[in-house]
Write a protein that holds these residues in place. Structure first.
Motif, short mmCIF file in Angstrom:
data_model
loop_
_atom_site.label_atom_id
_atom_site.label_comp_id
_atom_site.label_asym_id
_atom_site.label_seq_id
_atom_site.Cartn_x
_atom_site.Cartn_y
_atom_site.Cartn_z
N LYS A 151 -0.67 20.56 70.49
CA LYS A 151 -0.79 20.23 69.06
C LYS A 151 -0.49 18.76 68.82
O LYS A 151 -1.19 18.07 68.07
N LYS A 152 0.55 18.25 69.49
CA LYS A 152 0.92 16.84 69.31
C LYS A 152 -0.19 15.91 69.80
O LYS A 152 -0.52 14.92 69.14
N VAL A 153 -0.77 16.24 70.96
CA VAL A 153 -1.84 15.42 71.52
C VAL A 153 -3.05 15.42 70.60
O VAL A 153 -3.65 14.38 70.31
N MET A 154 -3.43 16.62 70.11
CA MET A 154 -4.60 16.72 69.24
C MET A 154 -4.38 15.97 67.92
O MET A 154 -5.28 15.30 67.42
N GLU A 155 -3.19 16.08 67.37
CA GLU A 155 -2.89 15.37 66.12
C GLU A 155 -2.95 13.86 66.31
O GLU A 155 -3.43 13.13 65.44
N SER A 156 -2.47 13.40 67.47
CA SER A 156 -2.49 11.96 67.73
C SER A 156 -3.91 11.44 67.86
O SER A 156 -4.17 10.24 67.64
N ARG A 157 -4.85 12.32 68.20
CA ARG A 157 -6.25 11.93 68.35
C ARG A 157 -7.09 12.24 67.11
O ARG A 157 -8.31 12.00 67.10
N GLY A 158 -6.46 12.81 66.11
CA GLY A 158 -7.20 13.18 64.92
C GLY A 158 -8.06 14.41 65.11
O GLY A 158 -9.01 14.65 64.35
N GLN A 159 -7.75 15.22 66.13
CA GLN A 159 -8.51 16.45 66.40
C GLN A 159 -7.86 17.62 65.68
O GLN A 159 -6.67 17.59 65.35
N HIS A 160 -8.63 18.66 65.46
CA HIS A 160 -8.06 19.89 64.90
C HIS A 160 -8.84 21.09 65.44
O HIS A 160 -9.96 20.96 65.92
N CYS A 161 -8.18 22.24 65.35
CA CYS A 161 -8.79 23.49 65.82
C CYS A 161 -9.00 24.40 64.62
O CYS A 161 -8.12 24.53 63.76
N ASP A 162 -10.16 25.05 64.56
CA ASP A 162 -10.48 25.94 63.44
C ASP A 162 -10.35 27.41 63.80
O ASP A 162 -10.86 28.27 63.08
N CYS A 163 -9.69 27.71 64.90
CA CYS A 163 -9.54 29.12 65.27
C CYS A 163 -8.68 29.84 64.23
O CYS A 163 -7.99 29.21 63.42
N ILE A 164 -8.72 31.16 64.26
CA ILE A 164 -8.01 31.96 63.25
C ILE A 164 -6.52 31.65 63.22
O ILE A 164 -5.93 31.46 62.15
N ARG A 165 -5.89 31.57 64.38
CA ARG A 165 -4.44 31.37 64.41
C ARG A 165 -4.05 30.05 63.76
O ARG A 165 -3.03 29.95 63.09
N CYS A 166 -4.86 29.03 63.96
CA CYS A 166 -4.56 27.72 63.38
C CYS A 166 -4.78 27.69 61.88
O CYS A 166 -4.32 26.76 61.20
N ARG A 167 -5.50 28.68 61.33
CA ARG A 167 -5.80 28.68 59.89
C ARG A 167 -5.13 29.81 59.14
O ARG A 167 -5.31 29.95 57.92
N GLU A 168 -4.35 30.66 59.80
CA GLU A 168 -3.68 31.77 59.12
C GLU A 168 -2.80 31.25 57.99
O GLU A 168 -2.11 30.24 58.13
#
Length: 548
Positions: free
Chosen positions: A392-409
């Motif tokens: 999560k930290k790495v993705m946030e630092s790159r401006g990335q995000h995940c749209d899977c169900i768990r990340c959007r609950e």
């Protein structure tokens, strides 16, 4: 293995609760301090500040009151009429609230050690455990302590969850341990009947009797999950699984590359995985696949390409990513000793996950990105079990995000029904047209969803009358903190009619598509819910006619 090692959280919680309830653990002074702290919480103070404000006396050993003790005392006060039940107070007191923020309470049990039909080179072998499990993994340790007895595993887990403030009226049973379909059928039936004995707090002669009683019992089974292999899924098997009450199937796909499967002696092909998923989808099951990067014969680029194949046909509803971990008691270990296998470093693994996670479709939930194997067993490679946070930290630092169900609950966030939008994500998967119907908040958080499947003409014929010419509801799930049946909580997503609206929308879509009826793969504890929405019990499913 000594008793101290197998002593686990469940037993500790039960022992503390019993002692406190018998007034051996708390003195009148402790009781008074706990009540004062509870009054402070009721007056708006945080639990932490209330505990700090009311330290224990030196005569009682000093220190502070635990949350667990506050929950026990709070329930006693309600029982004795000293205070009224307040759901907001229990929400503050609840320990580890994440366990039930997905809307249900999960209870995990393991089957007994039993031979496995596979011969995978990456699987650890321990004679005390089912194949691929180690005795000091958290869930496996509890099972070993209870000698793999299903009744005591379920009963102990329910009591422990209740003791720390979690609702236990809606239970999803997760049965792990080797290949379920390879166990003898009489053992399977006995195992599930014993689980129901714990849920029902009552014994019955037959599984069918236990299931009927569970429709209205105190601990209703709202989901039943087993794990198996793709080469064990047949048309006959799905009928048996429905007899048992199974609603979700976990399968170890491991790879979508036949070369990699063969290198690891997996014992099945990619086509067998595809065929198994098509059969399960046609039968309405929720489908959870296990995928393993870093297998022998693969590499980082090959894994990236392999991951993309998951979304070409099989399109799992949920995914467990289990990066291969090098363990000494495996057939992979000698290959590593010869220099023929190299585990990914933690940095390489995080980079791989950061590359593939943003590509996961919005209809899939990623349950895990690493397995809970204690690092003491890992010979070389990644030893961190907190990869999700690292990722999560790495993705946030790159401006990335995940749209899977768990990340959007929506989790514990308050929901305003008037601002929710209903979406219909349609995709093609294994001889079916899938509709992922969802209620979404203005900031794109997921409050609930329904999986609707339209079988195509070439979909597998399961020879089950309930499914003949029927659209299929494979899952209805409303998120937010699990709430007891029949109760409401202001701002919570559960029990405000979202499920009913999704069902009615699904029925409209099915009727427009020309289906004369719609079936739902109802868990035993949800039968009454669907009966209240015009579904009637068939041979294996609940069915609603659409022509009327």
């Amino acid at each position: 293995m000594n008793e101290k090692f197998v002593q686990n959280e469940d037993e500790k919680i039960q022992a503390q609760t019993k002692a406190w309830m018998n007034n051996r653990k708390y003195t009148p002074r402790k009781l008074e301090k706990a009540k004062r702290a509870l009054i402070d919480v009721q007056n708006g103070m945080s639990v932490f500040d209330a505990i700090k404000k009311n330290p224990l006396d030196k005569q009682d050993g000093g220190g502070y009151i635990s949350k667990h003790m506050l929950i026990v005392v709070y329930r006693e006060m309600i029982k004795n009429g000293e205070t009224k039940e307040d759901r907001a107070i229990m929400a503050k007191l609840r320990m580890k609230p994440m366990r039930t923020l997905s809307g249900v309470t999960v209870v995990t049990v393991l089957t007994k050690p039993y031979p496995c039909p596979g011969n995978c080179i990456f699987c650890p072998t321990d004679v005390k455990m089912p194949k691929s499990y180690l005795p000091d993994e958290p869930g496996a340790m509890r099972a070993l302590h209870h000698k793999f007895d299903p009744y005591t595993q379920v009963a102990a887990r329910i009591e422990a969850l209740k003791a720390v403030g979690h609702p236990t009226d809606k239970i999803e049973l997760l049965i792990l341990g080797g290949t379920w379909s390879f166990y003898k059928k009489d053992y399977q039936e006995w195992f599930i009947k014993e689980c129901y004995r714990a849920l029902n707090e009552k014994d019955f002669d037959t599984l069918a009797e236990a299931q009927v009683y569970n429709e209205t019992s105190k601990h209703r089974n709202v989901g039943l999950v087993i794990e198996t292999r793709p080469d064990h899924i047949t048309i006959q098997e799905v009928a048996w699984l429905r007899y048992l009450g199974v609603t979700k199937v976990q399968m170890g796909a491991q790879s979508m590359d036949d070369h990699v499967l063969e290198c690891n002696r997996r014992g099945h092909t990619v086509q067998e995985t595809v065929d198994a998923v098509r059969i399960l989808r046609a039968a309405g099951f929720k489908i959870v696949l296990h995928w393993m990067p870093n297998l022998y014969g693969s590499d980082l680029q090959r894994d990236i390409k392999d991951f993309a194949r998951l979304w070409e046909d099989v399109c799992p509803d949920e995914l467990k990513i289990y990066p291969n971990q090098l363990l000494k008691n495996t057939d992979l270990y000698p290959l590593w000793e010869k220099g023929l296998y190299k585990p990914y470093t933690t940095e390489e693994l995080v980079e791989l996950l950061a590359t593939i996670k943003p590509t996961i479709p919005r209809y899939c939930r990623v349950n895990r990105v690493i397995r809970d194997i204690p690092s003491t067993h890992v010979v070389e490679g990644n030893m961190r079990t907190s990869l999700r946070m690292d990722l999560k930290k790495v993705m946030e630092s790159r401006g990335q995000h995940c749209d899977c169900i768990r990340c959007r609950e929506v989790k514990g966030k308050k929901v305003n029904p008037e601002t929710l939008q209903i979406n219909d994500l349609t995709y093609q998967a294994g001889f079916a047209e899938e509709h992922f119907l969802s209620f979404v908040t203005p900031d794109d958080k997921l409050a609930g969803f329904l999986r609707l499947s339209f079988p195509k003409a070439d979909s597998p014929d399961l020879e089950i009358e309930d499914l003949n010419q029927a659209a299929i509801i494979r899952e209805v799930h409303i998120y937010g903190q699990s709430i007891e049946v029949g109760k409401e909580k202001t701002g919570a997503a559960q029990h405000i009619g979202l499920g009913t609206q999704l069902i009615e929308h699904a029925c409209q879509l099915a009727q427009q598509a020309g289906y004369p009826k719609i079936a739902v793969i109802a868990a035993i504890g949800t039968r009454k819910y669907y009966a209240g929405r015009k579904f009637i019990i068939g041979s294996h499913y609940m069915v609603r006619e659409l022509n009327n």
